[in-house]
Design a protein around this motif. Structure first.
Motif, PDB file in Angstrom:
ATOM      1  N   GLU A  61      -5.694   0.141 -14.286  1.00 24.56           N
ATOM      2  CA  GLU A  61      -5.837  -0.207 -12.770  1.00 24.56           C
ATOM      3  C   GLU A  61      -4.344  -0.410 -12.441  1.00 24.56           C
ATOM      4  N   PRO A  62      -4.162  -0.010 -11.069  1.00 24.48           N
ATOM      5  CA  PRO A  62      -2.965  -0.157 -10.524  1.00 24.48           C
ATOM      6  C   PRO A  62      -2.621  -1.503 -10.174  1.00 24.48           C
ATOM      7  N   GLU A  63      -1.218  -1.843 -10.305  1.00 25.84           N
ATOM      8  CA  GLU A  63      -0.646  -3.352 -10.118  1.00 25.84           C
ATOM      9  C   GLU A  63      -0.807  -3.817  -8.678  1.00 25.84           C
ATOM     10  N   GLU A  64      -1.480  -4.911  -8.508  1.00 22.95           N
ATOM     11  CA  GLU A  64      -1.946  -5.502  -7.118  1.00 22.95           C
ATOM     12  C   GLU A  64      -0.652  -5.053  -6.259  1.00 22.95           C
ATOM     13  N   GLY A  65       0.466  -5.068  -6.441  1.00 26.88           N
ATOM     14  CA  GLY A  65       1.640  -4.900  -5.652  1.00 26.88           C
ATOM     15  C   GLY A  65       1.908  -5.915  -4.647  1.00 26.88           C
ATOM     16  N   GLU A  66       2.835  -5.853  -3.801  1.00 23.54           N
ATOM     17  CA  GLU A  66       3.329  -6.617  -2.754  1.00 23.54           C
ATOM     18  C   GLU A  66       3.024  -6.099  -1.440  1.00 23.54           C
ATOM     19  N   GLU A  67       2.686  -6.910  -0.444  1.00 25.23           N
ATOM     20  CA  GLU A  67       2.748  -6.381   0.879  1.00 25.23           C
ATOM     21  C   GLU A  67       3.916  -5.961   1.528  1.00 25.23           C
ATOM     22  N   LEU A  68       3.987  -4.987   2.487  1.00 32.25           N
ATOM     23  CA  LEU A  68       5.314  -4.776   3.246  1.00 32.25           C
ATOM     24  C   LEU A  68       5.583  -5.740   4.104  1.00 32.25           C
ATOM     25  N   ALA A 124      -0.461   0.153   1.730  1.00 34.24           N
ATOM     26  CA  ALA A 124       0.627  -0.800   2.595  1.00 34.24           C
ATOM     27  C   ALA A 124       1.736   0.272   3.033  1.00 34.24           C
ATOM     28  N   LEU A 125       1.920   1.550   2.384  1.00 34.26           N
ATOM     29  CA  LEU A 125       2.915   2.081   2.851  1.00 34.26           C
ATOM     30  C   LEU A 125       2.175   3.320   3.863  1.00 34.26           C
ATOM     31  N   ALA A 126       0.773   3.506   3.641  1.00 37.05           N
ATOM     32  CA  ALA A 126       0.102   4.250   4.810  1.00 37.05           C
ATOM     33  C   ALA A 126      -0.048   3.812   6.105  1.00 37.05           C
ATOM     34  N   ARG A 127       0.234   2.544   6.165  1.00 32.94           N
ATOM     35  CA  ARG A 127       0.196   1.830   7.514  1.00 32.94           C
ATOM     36  C   ARG A 127       1.380   2.074   8.352  1.00 32.94           C
ATOM     37  N   ALA A 157      -4.443   0.551  15.891  1.00 37.78           N
ATOM     38  CA  ALA A 157      -3.373   1.438  15.400  1.00 37.78           C
ATOM     39  C   ALA A 157      -3.116   2.609  16.278  1.00 37.78           C
ATOM     40  N   ALA A 158      -4.281   3.191  16.850  1.00 41.37           N
ATOM     41  CA  ALA A 158      -4.260   4.201  17.667  1.00 41.37           C
ATOM     42  C   ALA A 158      -3.617   3.924  18.975  1.00 41.37           C
ATOM     43  N   GLY A 159      -3.638   2.779  19.231  1.00 42.88           N
ATOM     44  CA  GLY A 159      -3.489   2.216  20.663  1.00 42.88           C
ATOM     45  C   GLY A 159      -4.301   2.717  21.660  1.00 42.88           C
ATOM     46  N   LYS A 180      -2.310   7.844  13.931  1.00 37.79           N
ATOM     47  CA  LYS A 180      -2.384   6.242  13.920  1.00 37.79           C
ATOM     48  C   LYS A 180      -0.804   5.629  14.020  1.00 37.79           C
ATOM     49  N   ASN A 181      -0.101   6.543  14.948  1.00 38.54           N
ATOM     50  CA  ASN A 181       1.087   6.118  15.354  1.00 38.54           C
ATOM     51  C   ASN A 181       2.104   5.587  14.399  1.00 38.54           C
ATOM     52  N   PRO A 182       2.601   6.432  13.170  1.00 39.47           N
ATOM     53  CA  PRO A 182       3.189   5.871  11.978  1.00 39.47           C
ATOM     54  C   PRO A 182       4.538   5.833  12.595  1.00 39.47           C
TER      55      PRO A 182
END
Length: 923
Positions: free
Chosen positions: A355-362, A445-448, A514-516, A821-823
């Motif tokens: 299982e991937p590590e929980e990781g941290e928020e951006l 987090a990165l995809a946002r 996100a799409a505005g 999604k306006n990245p």
């Protein structure tokens, strides 16, 4: 959420402990009544039939008397709970028989309840297991999942898990249920006769020991069969995916031979399996039949000696009748246990991933004026064989803008782009976004903040709109508040008990913020804006005209389209362009439509009146014969066939002339030659199938297009009469099989374009298509329906993997999905190669302008020098060759991050073959 347990029984117990305990309690509750049902036949024979209960010749007894006797240490007193019922022998016999019947029904009810609960629990656990496997499939790193064959993964999750799910309900309950039943029957036999009980127990023991030992070879063969079947499924999937190459190189015979070889191996495995299986089954049945032999001989002998009464013997034989089935099923259960355990271990091994590590928020950027800073330090990536793709890459992106990762194809820029986008996860070194290592970020987090578009767009079955907004389906919807409907409450309860998400796919997942945009209509407008940016808006418009909608004449939308139809005709008349379109008129023959379209004068719904079935349709045949067309249409067909055979004699298959002028494919030429020969022979030995073929040719004829002079006025008038007769002849049961044209109604079965024109564009007039299209678009814009047509275009179904779209259209949909999604960061990795060079350049320049104030990272071979850029990193042979920041050129190693010792190289000029390079650098 933990990964799937490697032990099958531990996984089942952990996730269904409560249900298992409930069913086991039901099993235990059924045993006393089951024991009573075994003992009751003895009472029927001894007490009622032989009269032992009627002592001293009594005529009646107190039946079913209940007394509670206390033990001696409590005083030894007795309490009568029920005084009983006076019955004679006949009444007593029928009463005991009725009690036996009630016990049979109760025991049957217990079995029904236990099996039902087992089935529900098994399906619930099967649902959980499949979900857990799909969940773990999403945990694989991009490099790892490329090694999994889609057909094999789908086969394992869908097919191979099915028998495991069936066994889950039996994992604990079946041995408890069958074991207690067998043990109860055996104990009862022992109570009646020790010798008979020992004999029964001995044979049951032999069955329980020898049969499982003999079945071990079956398990081994079953494992081989499963692996071979899975490999066959994967190979078939490869053939489907490789069909263009197979056709191009003519290797279909080899592929069939290879599949035949695999099927041969599978056949002999199954043959060995059947031989072993039925030999064991024979031995098992033989042992099961030995026990009645002992009962009849030994039990009969004991009864003759007076050591066993007849009632006991009958009861023992009846009890033994219930002993072999559970023993046999227990042996089957043991084989299933071994088989399922092996399958489970194999499947879990294929999906074994941590299982991937929980990781941290951006974290939010510390400098709002500079929201993106990317630092790459010592980045090295190798392929699966260990060969380096890029080595010791170090540079930084300090401010938003266009960053070009330039160099020849295969130089390394595309590898760095994929690493930044986390499409490659196995590397050495670090990639930091605003100081945070992207390898340690939480999933999603990165995809946002980032979007990635590669050379091979991934599209899903569905509409264009659904594919574009897919990137917005990341906001888990709020669960509905109680009270819930019965169906919703059941869905939520089962999802919770199965470990599945409580959210439904039909809930609102779109992250409109996100799409505005504010709502669905605003979202459609934004999608169309992006398609305009990508040069795809006209494609959407054309797809909208080809789309179909459900709009009757009574609907407002249908009435508006009918009004636009009239406006189009008014415009064509005012601009003296009415000759460009020949309208549909129920009383006139349309020369620019096929004979079949004129005859049907409508749009078929389904296959009953489809074009390829029209000649053989019994109603069409009848009207053709009734209006004198039975000779005319075959004659036209013969003439067409003769002309086609003459024109295309010697023309190679694949020639564009076939598509434009021929009524049939090159492979059909010999068949039609035979039809013509039979038709023109003196004997006239044509068949009904020949007539249907010739009539089908005639029905596809259009006079202005083919210009063969085969239609006269009499034939046209006869076709119009047949049209009216056909419409009146079709029964009500087939009324929905065709939707007829009506000038005052919208035809839902026809595309929007046909409804707007309500006719056919005239053949042979220069620029007629473009002129009429312009008039249609102008009328739609004036009526306010142009946006509606665009939205209909967004509903166009793209098919599996987007195969119903052209490559440039698939690329446009993928780009729009990223842009919607306006990245803050957009990475283009050879994402424009499907466009023509000039179109790609225009789109690229628009994207650069669109991303002013944001970060655009590009690895686009051939477009390295297009547009303005704030940073250009040139790669060559996996290393940084040059770094340009604005006008300043920075040799690697001077003032960028530690880059190690590198030699400065000049990128090769020209553009190499991209396909070969991609195969070289990416696996």
């Amino acid at each position: 959420m933990a990964k799937i347990d490697k032990s099958f029984f531990r996984y089942v117990w952990r996730n269904s402990r409560r249900e298992q305990i409930v069913i086991l309690a039901i099993v235990l509750a059924s045993l006393p009544l089951y024991f009573w049902s075994l003992d009751l036949p003895k009472s029927i024979v001894n007490d009622a039939i032989q009269g032992r209960a009627f002592k001293a010749g009594a005529a009646t007894i107190k039946a079913f008397k209940l007394t509670l006797a206390l033990p001696d240490f409590l005083g030894g007193r007795s309490f009568e709970l029920f005084g009983g019922i006076d019955m004679d022998r006949t009444s007593y016999l029928f009463a005991l028989s009725m009690v036996f019947l009630v016990l049979v029904l109760i025991n049957g009810g217990f079995k029904w309840l236990i099996n039902l609960q087992k089935g529900v629990m098994g399906e619930r656990m099967l649902r959980r297991l499949r979900f857990d496997l799909v969940r773990q499939l999403t945990w694989f790193a991009p490099e790892e999942i490329r090694g999994i064959k889609p057909a094999e993964a789908a086969s394992m999750i869908n097919n191979e898990v099915e028998p495991i799910g069936v066994f889950i309900g039996d994992a604990f309950v079946q041995p408890a249920f069958l074991g207690t039943q067998a043990l109860t029957a055996l104990v009862y036999i022992l109570v009646q006769s020790v010798w008979l009980g020992i004999a029964a127990g001995a044979i049951v023991g032999v069955q329980g020991i020898i049969i499982p030992m003999l079945r071990r070879e079956q398990i081994r063969l079953g494992k081989r069969r499963q692996i071979a079947s899975r490999q066959l499924a994967g190979r078939i999937g490869e053939i489907v995916e490789s069909s263009p190459a197979i056709r191009a190189h003519g290797t279909d015979y080899y592929e069939r031979s290879e599949i035949g070889s695999r099927l041969s191996g599978l056949f002999f495995i199954r043959l060995d399996l059947y031989n072993r299986k039925f030999a064991v089954k024979f031995l098992n049945n033989l042992l099961a039949q030995l026990t009645p032999f002992f009962f009849y001989t030994v039990g009969g002998y004991l009864a003759l000696r007076g050591q066993l009464d007849v009632g006991q013997l009958v009861a023992v034989i009846a009890a033994y009748r219930d002993l072999p089935p559970p023993v046999k099923e227990l042996i089957d259960w043991d084989q299933q246990r071994n088989d399922v355990s092996v399958k489970y271990e194999q499947i879990i091994q294929q999906f074994d991933v941590d299982e991937p590590e929980e990781g941290e928020e951006l974290a939010p950027p510390t400098d709002p004026a500079n929201p993106v800073k990317i630092t790459i330090d010592g980045l090295s990536v190798a392929d699966q064989h260990g060969s380096p793709l890029v080595e010791n890459i170090a540079f930084s992106i300090d401010r938003p803008g266009h960053v070009s990762l330039a160099g020849p194809p295969g130089g390394g820029g595309e590898i760095v782009a994929r690493a930044i986008a986390h499409q490659i996860t196995q590397w050495k070194g670090s990639i930091r976004l605003n100081g945070q290592d992207i390898a340690h970020l939480r999933s999603g987090a990165l995809a946002r903040v980032m979007a990635y578009s590669g050379a091979e767009p991934v599209l899903f079955p569905g509409s264009i709109r659904e594919n574009v907004v897919y990137s917005l389906r990341r906001k888990p919807p709020a669960l509905p508040a109680p009270p819930w409907s019965k169906e919703e409450a059941q869905r939520l309860n089962e999802a919770k008990r199965s470990g599945n998400p409580l959210e439904a796919p039909s809930d609102e997942w779109l992250d409109l913020e996100a799409a505005g945009v504010k709502d669905a209509a605003d979202l459609d407008r934004r999608i169309l804006e992006l398609f305009g940016l990508l040069g795809f808006d006209e494609d959407i418009y054309r797809l909208g005209l080809l789309g179909k909608i459900r709009a009757s004449a009574e609907d407002e939308l249908g009435q508006r389209f009918v009004a636009v139809r009239q406006a189009i005709w008014k415009k064509l008349t005012e601009e003296s362009k009415s000759r460009l379109v020949e309208p549909f008129d129920p009383a006139r023959f349309n020369s620019n439509a096929t004979i079949g379209e004129n005859l049907l004068f409508g749009v078929p719904v389904g296959d009953t009146f489809a074009e390829h079935n029209l000649a053989a349709n019994p109603y069409v045949r009848k009207v053709i014969e009734g209006d004198g067309l039975s000779a005319t249409l075959p004659a036209i067909g013969v003439r067409l066939a003769e002309m086609m055979l003459e024109i295309f004699a010697g023309v190679q298959p694949g020639n564009p002339l076939y598509e434009r002028f021929s009524f049939f494919a090159a492979s059909d030429l010999p068949g039609f030659q035979e039809v013509v020969n039979r038709w023109k022979s003196r004997r006239r030995n044509e068949t009904p199938a020949d007539r249907d073929k010739l009539i089908s040719l005639a029905l596809a004829y259009v006079e202005p297009r083919h210009r063969l002079g085969l239609l006269d006025d009499a034939t046209r008038e006869a076709i119009v009469r047949a049209r009216t007769a056909l419409r009146a002849m079709i029964p009500k049961a087939l009324a929905g099989s065709v939707e007829f044209y009506d000038p005052a109604r919208y035809c839902s079965a026809a595309p929007v374009r046909d409804n707007l024109l309500f006719g056919r564009i005239a053949y042979g007039i220069a620029n007629a298509q473009e002129t009429v299209s312009g008039v249609i678009k102008s009328a739609l814009a004036e009526s306010g329906l142009l946006d509606t047509v665009y939205r209909i275009g967004l509903d166009y179904q793209v098919g599996p993997h987007g195969r119903l779209l052209f490559p440039r259209q698939r690329a446009a949909v993928d780009l729009a999905r990223c842009l919607i999604k306006n990245p803050k960061i957009f990475i283009l990795d050879d994402a424009l190669h499907a466009f023509q060079s000039m179109e790609a350049k225009v789109i690229f320049e628009r994207l650069i302008k669109e991303f002013e104030g944001r970060t655009l990272i590009t690895a686009l071979p051939g477009l390295d020098d297009v547009g303005r850029r704030e940073l250009k990193v040139t790669f060559d042979k996996g290393r940084v060759a040059r770094i340009d920041r604005g006008e300043e050129a920075i040799p690697p190693g001077e003032n960028e991050a530690q880059a190690g010792s590198r030699s400065r190289r000049t990128p090769e000029s020209g553009r190499e073959d991209e396909g070969a390079v991609q195969a070289q650098v990416a696996e």
